[in-house]
Enzyme design. Sequence first.
Site, short mmCIF file in Angstrom:
data_model
loop_
_atom_site.label_atom_id
_atom_site.label_comp_id
_atom_site.label_asym_id
_atom_site.label_seq_id
_atom_site.Cartn_x
_atom_site.Cartn_y
_atom_site.Cartn_z
N ALA A 66 1.03 -0.47 -0.05
CA ALA A 66 -0.04 -0.07 0.31
C ALA A 66 0.59 1.39 0.19
O ALA A 66 2.30 1.16 0.42
CB ALA A 66 -1.30 -0.07 1.50
N GLY A 105 0.17 -5.54 0.89
CA GLY A 105 -0.93 -5.12 -0.10
C GLY A 105 -0.74 -5.49 -1.75
O GLY A 105 -1.94 -5.98 -2.43
N GLU A 108 -0.67 -9.22 -0.47
CA GLU A 108 -2.33 -9.88 -1.02
C GLU A 108 -2.94 -9.92 -2.41
O GLU A 108 -3.87 -10.40 -2.17
CB GLU A 108 -2.20 -8.31 -0.06
CG GLU A 108 -2.55 -8.82 1.16
CD GLU A 108 -2.74 -7.61 2.35
OE1 GLU A 108 -3.05 -6.28 1.77
OE2 GLU A 108 -3.62 -7.59 3.77
N GLU A 128 4.20 -5.17 6.75
CA GLU A 128 3.12 -4.35 7.66
C GLU A 128 3.54 -4.10 9.31
O GLU A 128 3.23 -3.10 9.85
CB GLU A 128 2.32 -4.90 7.52
CG GLU A 128 1.36 -4.75 6.02
CD GLU A 128 1.31 -5.97 5.40
OE1 GLU A 128 2.27 -7.05 5.82
OE2 GLU A 128 0.26 -5.71 4.31
N1 T1G Z 1 4.99 3.07 -0.38
C1 T1G Z 1 5.65 4.32 -0.79
N2 T1G Z 1 6.19 4.91 -0.49
C2 T1G Z 1 7.37 3.76 -1.15
C3 T1G Z 1 7.13 2.18 -0.34
C4 T1G Z 1 5.50 2.61 -0.34
N3 T1G Z 1 5.10 1.01 0.25
N4 T1G Z 1 7.59 1.52 -0.71
C5 T1G Z 1 9.02 2.36 -1.04
N5 T1G Z 1 8.45 3.79 -1.23
C6 T1G Z 1 9.36 4.92 -1.43
C7 T1G Z 1 10.49 5.34 -0.50
O1 T1G Z 1 10.02 5.88 0.18
C8 T1G Z 1 11.60 5.92 -1.69
O2 T1G Z 1 10.91 7.40 -2.25
C9 T1G Z 1 11.60 5.35 -3.00
O3 T1G Z 1 10.59 4.17 -2.85
C10 T1G Z 1 12.30 3.73 -3.29
O4 T1G Z 1 12.26 2.90 -2.00
C11 T1G Z 1 -2.84 -3.20 3.19
C12 T1G Z 1 -1.49 -1.38 4.45
C13 T1G Z 1 10.14 -2.41 -1.59
C14 T1G Z 1 12.34 -3.42 -0.50
O5 T1G Z 1 6.61 -1.59 4.48
O6 T1G Z 1 10.26 -2.62 2.18
O7 T1G Z 1 0.93 -2.53 2.52
O8 T1G Z 1 13.09 8.14 -1.52
O9 T1G Z 1 14.36 3.60 -0.74
O10 T1G Z 1 15.83 -0.17 -1.43
O11 T1G Z 1 -1.75 -4.66 3.32
O12 T1G Z 1 11.13 0.31 -0.45
O13 T1G Z 1 12.93 7.50 -3.72
O14 T1G Z 1 11.53 9.45 -1.96
O15 T1G Z 1 13.25 1.58 -0.11
O16 T1G Z 1 14.82 -0.26 -3.87
C15 T1G Z 1 3.93 -2.87 3.53
C16 T1G Z 1 7.96 -0.78 2.37
C17 T1G Z 1 3.42 -1.24 3.33
C18 T1G Z 1 7.52 -2.56 1.81
C19 T1G Z 1 12.03 -1.00 -1.85
N6 T1G Z 1 4.83 -2.86 2.81
N7 T1G Z 1 9.12 -0.58 1.18
O17 T1G Z 1 13.76 -0.81 -1.71
O18 T1G Z 1 14.56 1.30 -2.67
S1 T1G Z 1 1.65 -1.44 3.91
C20 T1G Z 1 6.36 -2.24 2.80
C21 T1G Z 1 10.30 -1.81 1.24
C22 T1G Z 1 0.65 -1.92 3.13
C23 T1G Z 1 -1.78 -3.55 3.50
C24 T1G Z 1 -0.39 -2.79 3.89
C25 T1G Z 1 11.53 -1.05 -0.10
C26 T1G Z 1 11.45 -1.42 -0.95
P1 T1G Z 1 12.34 8.01 -2.67
P2 T1G Z 1 13.49 1.90 -1.40
P3 T1G Z 1 14.94 0.24 -2.33
#
Ligand code: T1G
Length: 655
Positions: A66, A105, A108, A128
Amino acid sequence: MSEASPVVTWEIRDRVALIGIDHPPVNAASQAVRAGLLAAIERAGGDPAVDAVVIFGHGRTFVAGADIREFGKPPASPILFEVCLAIEDCPKPVVAAVHGTALGGGCELALAAHARVAAKDAKFGQPEVNLGIVPGGGGTQRLPRLVGMLRAIEMNATGKPIGAVEAAGLGLVDSLADGDLVAAAARHARGLAGLPPRKTRDVAIPAFDRADAEAAIAGVERRARGQISPGEAARMTLKAADLPFMEGQAAEREVFLRLVASDQAAALRHVFFAEREVAKVAKTEGVAARPISRVGVVGAGTMGAGIAVAFVEAGYAVTVIETTDAALDAGRGRIDGTWARSVASGRLGEADKAARLDGIRFSTDLGVLADADLVVEAVFDDAEVKRGLFARLSAVVGPDCVLATNTSYLDPNDLATVVVNPGRFVGLHFFSPANVMRLVEVVDCAATSPETLATALAVTKKLRKLAVVTGVCEGFVGNRIWAVFRRECEFMLEDGALPHEIDAAMESFGLAMGPFAVFDLSGLDIAWSLRKRKAATRDPNERYVAIADRLCEMGRFGRKTGAGWYAYPDGKKTVDRQVIAIVEEESAKKGIARRPFSPSEIVDRLVAVMGREGEAILAEGIAARASDIDLVFVNGYGWPPRLGGPMFQAALRRG
Ligand code: T1G
């Protein structure tokens, strides 16, 4: 290919609808993505030219979750779980084509598809919990249906992703693709056309032992150390076995909404984005780092040995320098001991340990550093000693060799005055143990060139450490704030609190160890020598607490002397009446009428002083962001990410 929406593409190829999510950089499932995806799925379901559907991600990954930036704002329709239900209810087979990371998400959405085809290096996970929440798109209810209850509890409660090959073995992935992933997924989808779609929510959870599940959940809660989300995610997963899917999904949604609004979730999101912001350093924008491969470490005491270990483990060629053979042997012993512990714990093989140690050049001759690209000094923290060393190094190393000081308290700008070409001088302030602690304060000195700073940041990244760029002031960011924190603790002692009360308050607040226990661990003598060094210039009008000095004068330097703020009979931390008596005497000497302190008052007072000092640091330009200061405490001073850091906590209290 047409645009179903600005972030979702649509194409029909041989009667298969190819729905592509195009929301770089990680295809986060923003409101626009969810709306575009829902529209495309509904279109595919009703289009007579479509027999089957593939959902894939444009760019480097499937959907990484998400859009975290939407959290903390009112939910925007369609909600992810609604999109997942629409995918699952599509009358035509929907196949998720996964490459990169299907996280949160994203996972999911893949779970809601009727099948999953993955690239061999793809990953699936529900991280999450690392954001203080639980899956909110049905992940706690669908995952156990595909991978089994125990594995689902583990994945949902730890947030740890699994690779596609393992996922295929578990039944989460239906086939692994070589080459063109979308084409492979389309073939798979065609193979399902005309068959009744297999809805994940209708798949029975494979039989499992409930006692094992309960035991797993108890283990999760034991390891959570005050974080709420892991236990909640584990319990919500187990509920999939007790509730009809739609009831389970409704229950999951309720837990998600409660947690996403929690302070812990806000703190964890704060840290998530902070760790991405901290790497954005204005001075190094567009500046290339120098290539570094040969590193000299001068000084093989505790810090130097830890630094050398960190560089060897990151693949650098390392030379360790000491002043005498005896000191060199002792340093080699420290390095060997570090890896011996890794061998004993099974994390390292004997042969690798030997190879690492053999790969280090040990010498007492500074001249061998002539070919170094970077030299880090970790010698005794005395200005004369360090100045002398940097003067000698300037004559030995090449003109572009980066010279770095690991000093904690000295003025690196003063040290730079003896360096030839001071533009190549920088501070690399490691935290002990240097091979373990993630934090490095990269000190941007007055003379440090943008290239040198960029090089220091690149090296720190290759060390897999977290660099926080600081300016020059006494103690930089962490130790400067830690000093006012320690002073406020001692003020509270004089005002009426006791060491173990302050420790208990900070430990129930969430710190792994209270401050006085930490002081005893790190040793009272270091701060004492600093205070003695500054005694002559101390402002006589400034409140000064002499309790710690009295303990040091008694030789009570902490754990290493068997007594400090606590006594340590047989190594066990014990409240010491002698210390309480000294505290009470010092209050009496100043005519202070001691009063009791509540745990919340202790925490609020300490957070407030840290916040004020942090604001001063920002005003002086020593740190670029409040969130950088928080990262210093999360990665260098034992603050759990679920607290967000002192600046986050201070802002929370300001409301
Ligand atoms: N939402 C918004 N921005 C995100 C994002 C996300 N989920 N993930 C990464 N970014 C942005 C990050 O801030 C950065 O921005 C750029 O993308 C590159 O990220 C309903 C509620 C995927 C392994 O927890 O683990 O889904 O600095 O530097 O090292 O059940 O990003 O360039 O402006 O980290 O290659 C669950 C979080 C969400 C994954 C990639 N998902 N992200 O790593 O790049 S909650 C997560 C990561 C959810 C549902 C629930 C990593 C990555 P900027 P990066 P990376």
